[in-house]
Design an enzyme around this catalytic site. Structure first.
Site: not given
Ligand code: ZN
Length: 423
Positions: A220, A364
């Site tokens: 992400d 991430h």
């Protein structure tokens, strides 16, 4: 090697029985490194505060008695500029020479092959002249920009890099085996037989996660400073993953998102500016998510079908807007907490210890430590017998818009599990 703000990681293979090929690969690596260093010198290195990174990885894409195919990935970042280049070198061990694309074919058949490629791309509205120019370009392998290989079905797959055509995306062309067969040279036939397994430049056959022990890595908040390096690492290992991109970051570096997409990764929506959607009104939320889906479609040609709400924050309004925008909500059941612990080993442990069949793992790609953890995660999960897939591959059938998913549900308990998630 880490040297201030310059990061360099270069690997090329050395085969025991092919000194010409080894020399060629070494000289490619040397040239890439020296060109990288001169860019760093020209633009200012660590002292200028600019980040420079290059990762070169490789993968064997085919090997027969005669032909050896190796794909190289070169991911570079200079400040905000990011690129991923892919090239393929084929070596003919009989003649002890590198193979150029035209040499795959009988000399008299080559013009017809070029025409067939131009025609295939022409069907998508692409101009003919630059395609023909790219196909006939010769030179050192790192400048010979068209990557080629054969699928396991015997189809020839060509990949023209971004920038070949006015359309700035990498383009793939697949030519069917049957009409090509009579046009291949002896070297071409050997290269074809070398491709015992599909090269990475071909999308592998869809894995069946109803049967396989599948797991999906998700990243992400990008695209960001470490995304290119991460994609090179994943591509080298033939790991498809899902990237939930933030709209305003796409706007800053659409070329980077194009590279992620071009490398075969799935792209999902992670909102325009990472607001917590449960605090946003329906109309505002719809505008935000729609704008992000459109930014993704502008780059990839496809509207995303997956949404990851920032912070996993989700309620009935998020469900309803997602449904209207054709987005399934993808949460996770394994949280690596990589944003909290800047420690690659810890991230790796978190990703591999609690993962089970059907898991969706949250990471991430904006953290260097996360990228550093990925090679270990991939190796470990594969050792445990997992097949790494995108979220869409994991879920199998098209996920239902407005529905929440945290993993691939085990057959039989799917509806109960979904119900629980909605609570
Ligand atoms: Zn996020």
């Amino acid at each position: 090697m880490v040297d201030g703000d310059v990061h360099l990681d270069v690997a090329v293979p050395q085969l025991t029985d092919s000194s010409v090929l080894n020399q060629r690969l070494t000289s490619i690596a040397d040239r890439l490194v020296s060109s990288f260093r001169s860019t760093v010198r020209r633009e200012g290195g660590a002292s200028s505060g600019r980040y420079h990174a290059m990762t070169v990885g490789w993968q064997l894409i085919g090997r027969s008695d005669r032909a050896i195919g190796i794909q190289l990935w070169v991911a570079q970042q200079h400040g905000l500029r990011v690129s991923i280049d892919r090239s393929v070198v084929w070596y003919d061990s009989l003649t002890q020479r590198m193979l150029d694309l035209p040499e795959l074919f009988l000399p008299q058949a080559w013009p017809a092959v070029q025409e067939a490629v131009a025609r295939a791309l022409g069907e998508h509205g692409h101009e003919k002249a630059p395609v023909l120019a790219a196909l006939s370009a010769r030179g050192s392998p790192e400048t010979q920009r068209v990557a080629f290989g054969f699928s396991s079905d015997g189809d020839l797959v060509l990949s023209l890099p971004a920038g070949t055509l006015a359309d700035d995306r990498p383009l793939s062309v697949r030519l069917a085996d049957a009409p090509l067969r009579s046009r291949l040279s002896a070297a071409g036939l050997s290269a074809k037989s070398a491709a015992a397994h599909p090269p990475a430049i071909v999308a592998a056959r869809e894995p069946d996660c109803a049967k396989l022990k599948c797991v999906a890595l998700t990243f992400d908040d990008g695209p960001g400073a470490f995304t290119a390096e991460l994609v090179a690492i994943l591509a080298q290992r033939e790991v498809p993953a899902t990237f939930f991109a933030v709209g305003n970051r796409i706007a800053q570096s659409p070329d980077l998102l194009a590279s992620v997409h071009g490398a075969g990764m799935e792209i999902g929506n992670h909102s325009w500016d990472h607001r917590e959607l449960t605090l946003v009104g329906a109309a505002d939320m719809k505008r935000d998510l729609n704008r992000t889906s459109k930014a993704i479609a502008d780059v990839t040609g496809q509207r995303p079908t997956l949404l990851r709400p920032p912070y996993g924050a989700q309620n009935k309004t998020v469900d309803s807007v997602s449904k209207q925008l054709d987005l399934a909500e993808i949460l996770w059941n394994v949280d690596t907490l990589d944003w909290l612990y800047a420690d690659a080993k810890r991230v790796e442990n978190a990703a591999v210890t609690s993962t089970g069949r059907g898991s969706i793992i949250l990471m991430h790609d904006i953290h260097r430590t996360t990228v550093a953890a990925v090679p270990g995660i991939v190796a470990n999960l594969r050792e445990q017998g997992f097949t790494l897939v995108t979220v869409s591959q994991l879920l199998g059938e098209r996920p239902v818009p407005g529905q929440v998913y945290r993993q691939r549900a085990v057959t039989g308990v799917q509806s109960a599990q979904r119900g629980a998630n909605r609570g």
